[in-house]
Design an enzyme around this catalytic site. Structure first.
Site, PDB file in Angstrom:
ATOM      1  N   HIS A 122      51.378 -15.359  62.343  1.00 37.77           N
ATOM      2  CA  HIS A 122      51.116 -15.230  60.900  1.00 37.77           C
ATOM      3  C   HIS A 122      51.942 -14.039  60.401  1.00 37.77           C
ATOM      4  CE1 HIS A 122      48.638 -14.203  57.336  1.00 37.77           C
ATOM      5  NE2 HIS A 122      48.106 -15.407  57.436  1.00 37.77           N
ATOM      6  N   ASP A 199      45.664 -11.395  67.952  1.00 34.80           N
ATOM      7  CA  ASP A 199      45.190 -11.755  66.622  1.00 34.80           C
ATOM      8  C   ASP A 199      44.193 -12.899  66.806  1.00 34.80           C
ATOM      9  OD1 ASP A 199      44.793 -13.038  64.227  1.00 34.80           O
ATOM     10  OD2 ASP A 199      46.890 -12.999  63.599  1.00 34.80           O
ATOM     11  N   GLN A 202      41.815 -16.790  64.077  1.00 35.59           N
ATOM     12  CA  GLN A 202      41.488 -18.219  64.138  1.00 35.59           C
ATOM     13  C   GLN A 202      40.707 -18.593  65.396  1.00 35.59           C
ATOM     14  OE1 GLN A 202      41.797 -20.201  61.691  1.00 35.59           O
ATOM     15  NE2 GLN A 202      43.189 -19.053  60.382  1.00 35.59           N
ATOM     16  N   CYS A 363      51.649 -18.854  55.543  1.00 35.12           N
ATOM     17  CA  CYS A 363      51.990 -17.486  55.971  1.00 35.12           C
ATOM     18  C   CYS A 363      52.636 -17.488  57.351  1.00 35.12           C
ATOM     19  CB  CYS A 363      50.767 -16.574  55.967  1.00 35.12           C
ATOM     20  SG  CYS A 363      50.116 -16.290  54.338  1.00 35.12           S
TER      21      CYS A 363
HETATM   22  N1  PLP Z   1      46.264 -14.082  61.424  1.00 38.80           N
HETATM   23  C1  PLP Z   1      45.983 -15.380  61.386  1.00 38.80           C
HETATM   24  C2  PLP Z   1      46.277 -16.230  62.594  1.00 38.80           C
HETATM   25  C3  PLP Z   1      45.446 -15.957  60.237  1.00 38.80           C
HETATM   26  O1  PLP Z   1      45.188 -17.260  60.204  1.00 38.80           O
HETATM   27  C4  PLP Z   1      45.176 -15.124  59.124  1.00 38.80           C
HETATM   28  C5  PLP Z   1      44.653 -15.684  57.870  1.00 38.80           C
HETATM   29  O2  PLP Z   1      44.890 -16.806  57.519  1.00 38.80           O
HETATM   30  C6  PLP Z   1      45.467 -13.756  59.231  1.00 38.80           C
HETATM   31  C7  PLP Z   1      46.019 -13.278  60.384  1.00 38.80           C
HETATM   32  C8  PLP Z   1      45.205 -12.820  58.097  1.00 38.80           C
HETATM   33  O3  PLP Z   1      43.830 -12.691  57.870  1.00 38.80           O
HETATM   34  P1  PLP Z   1      43.299 -11.841  56.645  1.00 38.80           P
HETATM   35  O4  PLP Z   1      44.008 -12.335  55.426  1.00 38.80           O
HETATM   36  O5  PLP Z   1      41.827 -12.126  56.629  1.00 38.80           O
HETATM   37  O6  PLP Z   1      43.595 -10.415  56.925  1.00 38.80           O
END
Ligand code: PLP
Length: 404
Positions: A122, A199, A202, A363
């Site tokens: 992301h 991360d 998900q 993203c």
């Molecule tokens: N990482 C992953 C894999 C995501 O799917 C997301 C959000 O869609 C994020 C990071 C970012 O999360 P947040 O916007 O809650 O900080």
């Protein structure tokens, strides 16, 4: 027996209509809906407990502090961390990743040091490292993804050099659904003298994550993706690393003593929590975690797997439809395109049928480039979705396809 129809009663929003049709909410990877208990926990705290935490001798402040610290302990048991000093509250995954990039970067990285990312990250796990590259001259290396959506693990193992200091990987891809082998990746990183940041945005809503078992050094997630409120998230970090890292932000709460000549910092985790924390959000997050655990992580995973399999089966019968991410053990997301239909048009037409999906680059623009597309449509499932919603979605796809 898992009864999604019963579970749905806990989520008031799911009974609303959109354009005169029952809402079919399949945008859960972006954010999940909230059960009544979470919303009520927020309301109750504001109605009967609210006071700033940590600083007050008075009754309400102590009660609010107790709830906030109990939430930290709740997160600790949820992740199986060793101590609450390893549980930092953040605004969400993005802030957790930025915190590590800034603070680990400050303490451990210098010009020429290497950080390994994957091609399925992301933007939140790419851009902070690029900012660090600007600041410190680090080198970013990328693990490629194959046609089925898996990381090339041979390539991964060959990317390490004596300058490799950190691996940053998503646990489950928000686009492909691929479940990355984080335990194996951690082992490889450690045997090369590097650390690993996971991360888990998900993954924690869909599967049990144990930070000791996986042996990751950092792991971060967002409350809003696990039926909790927005604006609260968690960063887990091993104490031995956090101890050696400088604060990310300065302010109240994070200090031990301030003089104009010198400031000393609080112990963990407070050193990383400048300013008034989202103490209402932390409590509501703990209620969400209780809800998930009461429902049973294994039950949730099995139910979502059933939805995913059924949706995949129905979608494979739609001519011209391509699914991205074909690994056997997938998280609860399906990204796809249909020949000749722009994903935005697809999303807009489904919306008119009451079906909420997400379209665009998710993203993950480098991943879009990898698959040679501008964007994709994505349906993502949660514990409250039903097989009849999958039918509504697949029927909707058929209908839209016939319009083009
Ligand atoms: N990482 C992953 C894999 C995501 O799917 C997301 C959000 O869609 C994020 C990071 C970012 O999360 P947040 O916007 O809650 O900080």
């Amino acid at each position: 027996m898992y009864l999604p129809e019963e579970i749905r009663k806990d989520f008031p929003i799911l009974s609303r209509e959109v354009y005169g049709r029952p809402l079919v909410y399949l945008d859960n990877a972006a954010t999940t809906q909230k059960p009544r208990c979470v919303v009520e926990a927020i309301m109750d705290e504001y109605y009967s407990v609210n006071a700033n935490v940590h600083r007050g001798v008075h009754f309400l402040s102590q009660q609010a502090t107790d709830l906030h610290e109990a939430a930290r302990e709740r997160v600790r048991t949820f992740l199986n961390a060793r101590s609450t000093g390893e549980i930092l509250f953040t605004r969400g995954t993005t802030e957790g990743l930025n915190l590590v990039a800034y603070s680990f970067g400050e303490a451990f990285l210098s010009e020429g040091d290497e950080v390994i990312l994957t091609a399925m990250e992301h933007h939140s796990n790419i851009v902070p490292w690029q900012i660090l590259r600007e600041r410190k001259g680090i080198v970013l290396k990328v693990v490629p993804v194959d046609e089925t959506g898996q990381l090339d693990m041979n390539k991964y193992e060959r990317l390490f050099t004596p300058r490799t200091k950190l691996v940053c990987t998503t646990h489950i891809s928000n686009v492909l659904g691929t479940v990355n082998p984080i335990r194996r990746m951690a082992k490889t990183a450690h045997s090369n003298g590097a650390f690993i940041l996971v991360d888990a945005a998900q993954s924690v809503p869909h599967t049990q994550v144990d930070v000791q078992e996986t042996d990751c050094d950092f792991l971060t997630f967002s409350g809003h993706k696990i039926y909790g409120p927005t604006g609260i998230g968690v960063l887990y970090g091993k104490e031995s690393l956090l101890d050696r890292m400088p604060p990310y932000q300065g302010g109240g709460e994070m200090i031990s003593r301030v003089t104009f000549e010198k400031t000393t910092y609080e112990r963990l985790p407070y050193k990383f929590e400048a300013g008034t924390p989202d103490y209402v959000g932390s409590h509501a997050l703990s209620v969400a975690l209780d809800y998930v655990e009461k429902t049973g992580m294994e039950n949730i995973a099995a139910h979502e797997h059933k939805l995913l399999q059924y949706a995949t089966e129905r979608m494979t019968h739609i001519p011209g439809l391509r699914i991205y991410g074909e690994t056997a053990d997938k998280g609860a997301v399906i990204s796809f395109n249909i020949d000749g239909i722009h994903p935005m048009d697809l999303g807009t037409l489904l919306d008119r049928l009451g079906i909420a999906i997400r379209t665009g680059h998710h993203c993950a623009q480098p991943l879009m480039q990898r698959f040679g597309v501008e964007g994709m449509a994505r349906a993502s499932f949660a514990l409250y979705n039903t097989l009849s919603e999958v039918d509504a979605f697949a029927d909707g796809l058929e209908r839209v396809r016939k319009m083009f």
